[in-house]
Design an enzyme around this catalytic site. Structure first.
Site, PDB file in Angstrom:
ATOM      1  CD  GLN A   1      -3.179   0.890   1.874  1.00 24.30           C
ATOM      2  OE1 GLN A   1      -3.380  -0.152   2.476  1.00 24.30           O
ATOM      3  NE2 GLN A   1      -4.067   1.854   1.832  1.00 24.30           N
ATOM      4  CG  PHE A   2       1.194   3.969  -3.528  1.00 29.55           C
ATOM      5  CD1 PHE A   2       1.197   5.348  -3.628  1.00 29.55           C
ATOM      6  CD2 PHE A   2       0.161   3.257  -4.123  1.00 29.55           C
ATOM      7  CE1 PHE A   2       0.192   6.011  -4.317  1.00 29.55           C
ATOM      8  CE2 PHE A   2      -0.834   3.901  -4.816  1.00 29.55           C
ATOM      9  CZ  PHE A   2      -0.826   5.287  -4.907  1.00 29.55           C
ATOM     10  CB  THR A   3      -2.117   5.283   0.029  1.00 35.71           C
ATOM     11  OG1 THR A   3      -2.583   4.127   0.711  1.00 35.71           O
ATOM     12  CG2 THR A   3      -2.537   5.238  -1.433  1.00 35.71           C
TER      13      THR A   3
END
Length: 149
Positions: free
Chosen positions: A82-84
């Protein structure tokens, strides 16, 4: 590396079917019963050594029922990239993703976390890197912690 770790009573991740015509989705990873759902974010300075450190922490952190760890009770983990997690929404109305590592850096490091967990003896399910995923879980507690290495 940054991880949001949730104690769960089951979790799954699905992705849209390849046709992309809105025809449904398929489960690509699922754990049943007590375990951890782990969202993993990677930043530019992360290394395989940090991935190994995160894996050891996830396997041994005592946040399951009765202050047990996954290693104590052989509980499964669902690991999802999850890059967020490295998004920054302090200014303006849109988050920036400058601190998130690009996919070609992040994907092998998330894979390294998974490989290291499996080498420790863990049962690990995963999402699909870069896919439009839907995560379903039953948070037990609720109990959620952030782990950074």
């Amino acid at each position: 590396m940054r991880a949001v770790v949730q104690r769960v009573d089951g979790a799954s991740v699905s992705v849209r079917d390849a046709a992309g015509d809105g025809g449904g989705s398929s489960v690509v990873g699922e754990i049943v019963g007590e375990g951890l759902c782990v969202l993993v974010g990677v930043t530019h300075e992360d290394t395989p050594e940090k991935a190994a450190q995160l894996a050891r922490k996830l396997w041994s952190v005592r946040i399951l029922e009765g202050e047990k760890s996954c290693s104590d009770v052989n509980a499964p983990l669902l690991v999802i990239s999850q890059f967020t997690l490295y998004g920054d929404a302090r200014k303006g109305r849109r988050p920036t993703w400058n601190a998130a590592a690009p996919g070609e850096v992040a994907e092998p490091l998330v894979d390294e976390v998974v490989a290291r967990l499996r080498a420790l003896g863990a049962t690990v399910e995963t999402g699909r890197f870069g896919a439009d995923m839907r995560v379903s879980l039953t948070n037990h507690g609720p109990f959620t912690v952030i782990v950074e290495v």
